[in-house]
Structures are given as structure tokens and as C-alpha cells.
Design a protein around this motif. Structure first.
Motif, mmCIF file in Angstrom:
data_model
loop_
_atom_site.group_PDB
_atom_site.id
_atom_site.type_symbol
_atom_site.label_atom_id
_atom_site.label_comp_id
_atom_site.label_asym_id
_atom_site.label_seq_id
_atom_site.Cartn_x
_atom_site.Cartn_y
_atom_site.Cartn_z
ATOM 1 N N TRP A 67 32.822 43.497 88.162
ATOM 2 C CA TRP A 67 34.170 43.163 88.643
ATOM 3 C C TRP A 67 34.324 43.558 90.105
ATOM 4 O O TRP A 67 34.851 42.789 90.916
ATOM 5 C CB TRP A 67 35.213 43.866 87.782
ATOM 6 N N ASP A 68 33.862 44.740 90.443
ATOM 7 C CA ASP A 68 33.976 45.226 91.820
ATOM 8 C C ASP A 68 33.197 44.347 92.799
ATOM 9 O O ASP A 68 33.537 44.276 93.989
ATOM 10 C CB ASP A 68 33.477 46.667 91.920
ATOM 11 N N SER A 69 32.157 43.671 92.309
ATOM 12 C CA SER A 69 31.312 42.859 93.196
ATOM 13 C C SER A 69 31.835 41.442 93.411
ATOM 14 O O SER A 69 31.349 40.731 94.278
ATOM 15 C CB SER A 69 29.890 42.777 92.614
ATOM 16 N N LEU A 70 32.827 41.024 92.623
ATOM 17 C CA LEU A 70 33.285 39.634 92.687
ATOM 18 C C LEU A 70 33.789 39.212 94.073
ATOM 19 O O LEU A 70 33.397 38.144 94.566
ATOM 20 C CB LEU A 70 34.380 39.387 91.641
ATOM 21 N N PRO A 71 34.661 39.983 94.734
ATOM 22 C CA PRO A 71 35.138 39.515 96.044
ATOM 23 C C PRO A 71 34.010 39.272 97.041
ATOM 24 O O PRO A 71 33.965 38.228 97.714
ATOM 25 C CB PRO A 71 36.058 40.652 96.502
ATOM 26 N N GLU A 72 33.087 40.212 97.144
ATOM 27 C CA GLU A 72 31.973 40.061 98.091
ATOM 28 C C GLU A 72 31.123 38.845 97.739
ATOM 29 O O GLU A 72 30.604 38.159 98.631
ATOM 30 C CB GLU A 72 31.108 41.320 98.084
ATOM 31 N N MET A 73 30.981 38.542 96.457
ATOM 32 C CA MET A 73 30.188 37.401 96.018
ATOM 33 C C MET A 73 30.707 36.093 96.613
ATOM 34 O O MET A 73 29.948 35.159 96.875
ATOM 35 C CB MET A 73 30.216 37.335 94.490
ATOM 36 N N ALA B 172 28.838 48.794 83.531
ATOM 37 C CA ALA B 172 28.245 47.563 84.068
ATOM 38 C C ALA B 172 29.310 46.506 84.338
ATOM 39 O O ALA B 172 29.257 45.789 85.342
ATOM 40 C CB ALA B 172 27.200 47.023 83.088
ATOM 41 N N LYS B 173 30.280 46.407 83.453
ATOM 42 C CA LYS B 173 31.337 45.407 83.610
ATOM 43 C C LYS B 173 32.214 45.730 84.815
ATOM 44 O O LYS B 173 32.601 44.834 85.590
ATOM 45 C CB LYS B 173 32.187 45.347 82.335
ATOM 46 N N GLN B 174 32.533 47.009 85.009
ATOM 47 C CA GLN B 174 33.335 47.403 86.162
ATOM 48 C C GLN B 174 32.573 47.150 87.463
ATOM 49 O O GLN B 174 33.158 46.700 88.464
ATOM 50 C CB GLN B 174 33.718 48.887 86.062
#
Length: 325
Positions: free
Chosen positions: A301-307, A296-298
Motif C-alpha cells: 500500500w505504501d508503495s502505490l503512489p510511487e508506482m 507485506a500488505k502495508q
């Protein structure tokens, strides 16, 4: 800024000579605001193509001279020029990472090295900056075990407004690989009013407002999902995984209440390394929960740029590698 209060004022002008940056044997005088600096034109030309072009013009007319030297008035602040020149002339003023540095000095070096095209100085500043804004989750988690540098503490100590200053600067200088985590910190430490009054573009403000809702809601809920699911325990007679999960979940839900100074614990920080010690469960259940939490944490993290409307991490890492090469 340090200035020599005992230095004589230039006749006919309300100008002050900068302390430690006035060399009588040098032949170029630079003015920034009300401060003047006397330095070597050849030294500047060697390090900066911008200054090289500026100073390669024909011999200036008398109106462009001061005290018999060529004279250049720059639009930058006196503080920025002072930091820029000291970083060039004094080897111990702005040392490579991990030497200590203030945020004021770091931000000035970033601005001036970008504007006047000094790649070596810019790279040194970028390494300092990038050390606290990694592009990989493992590197981020390693940072949590270290004491942050003074310049980073300064950003936190001004009620998070420092992260607004940093992200606006990073946007203007195209330092995009630090932005996912830096914007995350803006959401963590800022109120809605601070975001609204900030110097960010309208698009970035919209991303920040939307991200705040997501981070405090769905993202944090997903991170804690491992405390909601039943674990297939291999030794239920001695393990109280379900009870432990429920108690831990209640504790973390209470910590999501927003205090006045910062956001509630954010997804990357709400479950800390020490929290695993509070779960008195068998080794198999602990391993299962850790694995689910890590996934879940990864994913978060992977979603942060798109956010925040940024390219994915792989593209940002290419930008970072190119800038630091």
C-alpha cells in the motif's frame, strides 16, 4: 438529457428549451450546444464568482439578447450544463454522500464546479468520489465489507474503461489523492490495448504499463510470501501449518492466470478475509501468518503512489484535507 419536446423552438434558431430549467420569471438565457436554459442571473452570480464576473459586464447590445433577456453561449456540453444547473437549483438532485448518484452526474458536477468555481458543490462531489478511493489501508479494507455505490459499479460494468475516464478526469482537475488506488483499478481491469488507446498522457501510460508488470508479478508474490515461509509452531503434533500453507499457495497461484475480462487477482485482493478460514492451523501459527501478511500488505500500500509517479501518501492526504476543508 431531459428536454421539453413540447416547448416551442426559439424563432429563427434550431434551439430547444430545457425541461425544468426554463423559468419565465428569470432574466438570463444560457445556450449550450442546441439547448437553452432560462435561469436567474443573480442566483448564478451569488454561487459562482466566474458567473458573477461574466454577468457584471455592461448591459449587452441587442445582438447579445434573446427574448428580451441577456444571452450567454457557453462552450460546455448541454448535458454538463443541465446537471450543473439542476445541482444548483434542485436540492434533491445531487444530495450529499451517501445518497445515490450516477457517475454521469458526479463527473459533470466535478467538471462544472471546478470550472465555474463553486467550492461547496465541488466539495460535495469530492466527498462522493473520495469515499471509494481512500488514502489509508484500514479504510480500504473497510470498503471491502460494504456494497459499493451505483456510480462505482458503473465504472466496473463498462469493462474497466470507466476507470480510464475517471483517472483522466482526476488528473485534469488535480484530484491527485484518489489516483494511486484509481490507477491500481485501471491496471486490474484494463488490457494493454485499452491503456494504449486511452486519453492518458504518455508518461502516465508508461507508469501504467510498468505497474501492471509489477502488480501481477513481484507485488503479488510478496503478498503471498507468508504462505511460503515455515512457521515456528508451538504445537507441531496437532498443527499442519506447512501442509496448509503449501495447499493455499497452490490455490492462489492458479488464480493468477489472466482471464479475458480482467487481470488476475491483484496484490490487495488476492488473499481475502474468508481465506483465513481455509487454514486449519493452530492459533499461534494463524497469528504469525496474519502478522506477516499484514506487514507485506502495508508495504505494498505504501508503495502505490510511487508506482504511479505520485507524491507519497502523507502529501496526498494533505491535498485531500485542504480540498475537503
Amino acid at each position: 438529457m431531459d428536454v421539453d419536446s413540447q416547448a416551442p423552438i426559439v424563432p429563427g434558431a434550431d434551439l430547444i428549451r430545457a425541461e425544468d430549467l426554463w423559468f419565465e420569471d428569470c432574466g438570463l438565457i444560457i445556450q449550450a450546444e442546441k439547448t437553452i436554459f432560462r435561469v436567474s442571473r443573480d442566483h448564478l452570480a451569488v454561487h459562482s464568482p466566474v458567473f458573477k464576473d461574466m454577468l457584471s459586464l455592461p448591459t449587452p447590445k441587442e445582438s447579445d439578447m434573446m427574448l428580451g433577456c441577456p444571452f450567454v453561449a457557453l462552450p460546455d456540453s448541454a448535458e454538463d450544463i443541465m446537471v450543473f444547473l439542476k445541482a444548483l437549483l434542485y436540492y434533491d438532485f445531487f444530495e450529499p454522500y451517501p445518497a445515490p448518484v450516477s457517475y454521469a452526474v458526479l463527473s459533470s458536477v466535478l467538471r462544472m464546479s471546478h470550472k465555474y468555481d463553486l467550492p461547496a458543490l465541488r466539495k460535495r462531489a469530492l466527498i462522493h468520489l473520495s469515499s471509494q478511493f481512500p488514502t489509508k489501508l484500514d479504510d480500504y479494507e473497510s470498503l471491502l465489507l460494504q456494497d459499493p455505490p451505483e456510480w462505482y459499479k458503473e465504472l466496473v460494468d463498462v469493462d474497466g474503461c470507466g476507470f480510464h475516464s475517471l483517472t483522466v478526469l482526476a488528473c485534469s482537475l488535480s484530484i491527485r489523492w484518489i489516483l494511486p488506488l484509481a490507477f491500481y483499478r485501471v491496471c486490474e481491469f484494463s488490457s494493454e490495448g485499452q491503456i494504449l488507446r486511452s486519453a492518458h498522457t504518455l508518461d502516465d501510460k508508461i507508469y501504467l504499463f510498468t505497474a501492471c508488470r509489477t502488480l501481477e508479478g513481484t507485488s503479488t508474490t510478496n503478498i503471498l510470501e507468508f504462505l511460503w515461509h515455515a512457521v515456528l509452531c508451538v504445537s507441531p503434533e496437532t498443527c499442519s501449518a506447512g501442509v496448509q500453507q503449501l495447499a493455499a499457495r497452490r490455490m492462489k497461484e492458479k488464480s493468477r492466470i489472466r482471464p479475458t475480462t480482467r487481470a488476475p487477482y491483484m496484490p490487495l485482493d488476492i488473499w481475502k478475509l474468508d481465506d483465513w478460514n481455509t487454514l486449519q492451523v493452530c492459533a499461534a501459527c494463524l497469528a504469525s501468518m496474519k502478522a506477516e501478511h499484514r506487514v507485506a500488505k502495508q508495504a505494498h500500500w505504501d508503495s502505490l503512489p510511487e508506482m504511479f509517479g505520485l507524491p507519497e501518501w502523507s502529501e496526498l492526504e494533505k491535498m485531500k484535507a485542504e480540498a475537503l476543508s
